[in-house]
Scaffold this motif. Structure first.
Motif, PDB file in Angstrom:
ATOM      1  N   VAL A   4       9.597  63.849 -36.533  1.00  0.00           N
ATOM      2  CA  VAL A   4       9.674  65.257 -36.828  1.00  0.00           C
ATOM      3  C   VAL A   4       9.091  65.836 -38.079  1.00  0.00           C
ATOM      4  O   VAL A   4       8.864  66.997 -38.311  1.00  0.00           O
ATOM      5  CB  VAL A   4      11.178  65.739 -36.575  1.00  0.00           C
ATOM      6  N   HIS A   5       9.158  64.840 -38.940  1.00  0.00           N
ATOM      7  CA  HIS A   5       8.558  65.058 -40.095  1.00  0.00           C
ATOM      8  C   HIS A   5       6.946  65.467 -40.391  1.00  0.00           C
ATOM      9  O   HIS A   5       6.488  65.879 -41.234  1.00  0.00           O
ATOM     10  CB  HIS A   5       8.847  64.120 -41.264  1.00  0.00           C
ATOM     11  N   ASP A  48      22.402  75.835 -33.727  1.00  0.00           N
ATOM     12  CA  ASP A  48      22.702  74.383 -33.082  1.00  0.00           C
ATOM     13  C   ASP A  48      22.924  74.564 -31.596  1.00  0.00           C
ATOM     14  O   ASP A  48      22.431  73.739 -30.847  1.00  0.00           O
ATOM     15  CB  ASP A  48      23.669  73.792 -33.816  1.00  0.00           C
ATOM     16  N   ALA A  74      12.170  69.068 -31.728  1.00  0.00           N
ATOM     17  CA  ALA A  74      12.930  68.230 -32.475  1.00  0.00           C
ATOM     18  C   ALA A  74      13.052  68.715 -33.718  1.00  0.00           C
ATOM     19  O   ALA A  74      13.823  68.343 -34.520  1.00  0.00           O
ATOM     20  CB  ALA A  74      12.035  66.820 -32.534  1.00  0.00           C
ATOM     21  N   GLU A  78      16.702  69.227 -35.762  1.00  0.00           N
ATOM     22  CA  GLU A  78      17.023  68.295 -37.045  1.00  0.00           C
ATOM     23  C   GLU A  78      17.387  69.448 -38.135  1.00  0.00           C
ATOM     24  O   GLU A  78      18.326  69.311 -38.838  1.00  0.00           O
ATOM     25  CB  GLU A  78      15.842  67.635 -37.655  1.00  0.00           C
ATOM     26  N   ARG A  81      20.874  70.617 -37.793  1.00  0.00           N
ATOM     27  CA  ARG A  81      21.776  69.547 -37.984  1.00  0.00           C
ATOM     28  C   ARG A  81      22.316  69.224 -36.504  1.00  0.00           C
ATOM     29  O   ARG A  81      23.577  68.651 -36.327  1.00  0.00           O
ATOM     30  CB  ARG A  81      23.134  70.018 -38.799  1.00  0.00           C
ATOM     31  N   SER A  82      21.470  69.146 -35.576  1.00  0.00           N
ATOM     32  CA  SER A  82      21.994  68.574 -34.094  1.00  0.00           C
ATOM     33  C   SER A  82      21.264  67.062 -34.124  1.00  0.00           C
ATOM     34  O   SER A  82      20.422  66.580 -35.083  1.00  0.00           O
ATOM     35  CB  SER A  82      21.289  69.549 -32.978  1.00  0.00           C
ATOM     36  N   ASP A  83      21.363  66.639 -33.093  1.00  0.00           N
ATOM     37  CA  ASP A  83      20.761  65.241 -32.591  1.00  0.00           C
ATOM     38  C   ASP A  83      19.258  65.454 -32.282  1.00  0.00           C
ATOM     39  O   ASP A  83      18.996  65.790 -31.291  1.00  0.00           O
ATOM     40  CB  ASP A  83      21.690  64.606 -31.433  1.00  0.00           C
ATOM     41  N   ALA A  84      18.438  65.142 -33.152  1.00  0.00           N
ATOM     42  CA  ALA A  84      16.944  65.327 -32.892  1.00  0.00           C
ATOM     43  C   ALA A  84      16.344  64.312 -31.934  1.00  0.00           C
ATOM     44  O   ALA A  84      15.194  64.455 -31.360  1.00  0.00           O
ATOM     45  CB  ALA A  84      16.175  65.029 -34.045  1.00  0.00           C
ATOM     46  N   THR A  85      17.290  63.229 -31.477  1.00  0.00           N
ATOM     47  CA  THR A  85      16.836  62.236 -30.643  1.00  0.00           C
ATOM     48  C   THR A  85      16.704  62.804 -29.220  1.00  0.00           C
ATOM     49  O   THR A  85      16.319  62.289 -28.209  1.00  0.00           O
ATOM     50  CB  THR A  85      17.653  61.243 -30.703  1.00  0.00           C
TER      51      THR A  85
END
Length: 383
Positions: A4-5, A48, A74, A78, A81-85
């Protein structure tokens, strides 16, 4: 795994606006109901929940997305603050999506929209135009009823797309118009879906200024208040009010409904109360009548009790003794087995009544004798 970065910079867009623009790109591919609900969550600042709903809808429906859309999802996951996966489970397809939807501007898709949005568009800033079109093809894995009305709203740089989408959708639903609202701002590339919809859409509300409220709403100039002058009235003798308004003298008095008095009927008079002596006399008289009214069998019993003098027995039974005669009552024989309880009670009452008459007669005789003796003494004089 999605990195994601390494994605593109945010280009000055906030997280709600990034997700709103991503939903614009996914329009026509996911369900209309999920699209509307996600936009409402964005307007309520539940980013979210909105991004998780969008990602879950894409995963459940196996709807393909591009790699750039996957990285954008993604990144929003992130930042909220949710699950980025979750973005790893998306179906990625690099082929350009082909628009398969058909739109039509017939049957007046814009009917009633301008009236329903009149007050809303007066307060929303920088709304440029509102168009409407019918979509005749389903969208998403769980499509709704067809044809589906699509409302396209164009904003200027001062508009807020997530807020406008929520306010316009709420106003249309309040007016009973079911539709899917697509709001796009400046600097956003239109997909083939939006291009095809805009080509067939009919204008519902258009303005040429940067602010819709200034061109639509024009308040009327305030009218100057009308003043009423009071004219003096000649003062009359004995009155403390010297000046009155002229309107009070010219205005006729309002009719007053006559007051009809309600007369209630007088209460019924109470029966006069009897004294104790009258009540006792009534009871004694009733008892005398009851004891004097004897049957032949009772008279025979009484004659048998007064066997010594049959004549007196008949007078006693009739209740009419002679005027100046003292009746001697024989003793009661209540032990006679042939007498019933009722006979014994009647004999007792009759005996008491006759005794009372005897005492009254004796007292009367004594009173008469005393009066005669007093008169003889007053009439006698000494020789």
């Amino acid at each position: 795994m999605v990195e994601v970065h390494d994605g593109p910079p945010m280009d000055g867009f906030s997280v709600p606006l990034r997700l709103h623009n991503l939903l614009l790109a996914l329009a026509g591919r996911i369900d209309d109901s999920a699209l509307t609900e996600a936009r409402e969550l964005i307007a309520r600042a539940h980013i979210d929940e909105a991004v998780e709903l969008t990602t879950g809808t894409l995963i459940a429906g196996r709807i393909p997305v591009s790699s750039a859309e996957q990285r954008e999802l993604a990144l929003v996951l992130e930042m909220s603050r949710s699950d980025a996966t979750l973005a790893n489970d998306l179906l990625v397809d690099e082929a350009e999506p082909v628009n398969t939807h058909r739109f039509s501007g017939e049957n007046s898709p814009e009917f009633g929209i301008a009236e329903a949005l009149d007050r809303t568009l007066q307060v929303l800033p920088d709304v440029r135009s509102v168009h409407a079109v019918w979509r005749n093809t389903p969208a998403g894995s769980v499509p709704g009823a067809l044809p589906q009305r699509v409302v396209l709203v164009e904003l200027g740089p001062e508009g807020n797309p997530p807020a406008v989408a929520f306010r316009v959708d709420t106003a249309l639903r309040r007016a009973g118009i079911h539709s899917v609202v697509e709001v796009s701002g400046p600097g956003v590339a239109h997909s083939e879906y939006h291009q095809a919809a805009s080509a067939a859409a009919s204008p519902a509300w258009v303005t040429g200024s940067t602010t819709s409220s200034t061109s639509v709403y024009r308040p009327e100039p305030a009218k100057p208040p009308v003043t009423v002058k009071a004219e003096p009235v000649a003062e009359s003798s004995g009155s403390r009010h010297s000046i009155r308004s002229s309107t009070a003298t010219t205005t006729p008095p309002e009719p007053v409904a006559p007051v009809v008095p309600i007369v209630s009927p007088p209460p019924a008079p109470e029966p006069p109360r009897q004294s104790r002596a009258e009540r006792s006399s009534d009871r004694s008289e009733t008892r005398a009548e009851r004891t004097a009214d004897l049957t032949p069998a009772e008279v025979a019993q009484l004659r048998q009790a007064l066997a010594e003098d049959p004549e007196k027995g008949r007078e006693i039974a009739a209740g009419k003794p002679s005027m100046h005669e003292v009746v001697e009552l024989p003793a009661l024989d209540l032990d006679d087995p042939s007498l019933s309880e009722r006979d014994r009670a009647l004999l007792r009452e009759l005996h008491a009544e006759l005794a009372e008459r005897e005492r009254a007669e004796a007292a009367k005789m004594r009173l008469n004798g005393a009066s005669r003796s007093g008169g003889d003494q007053r009439g006698w004089t000494a020789p």
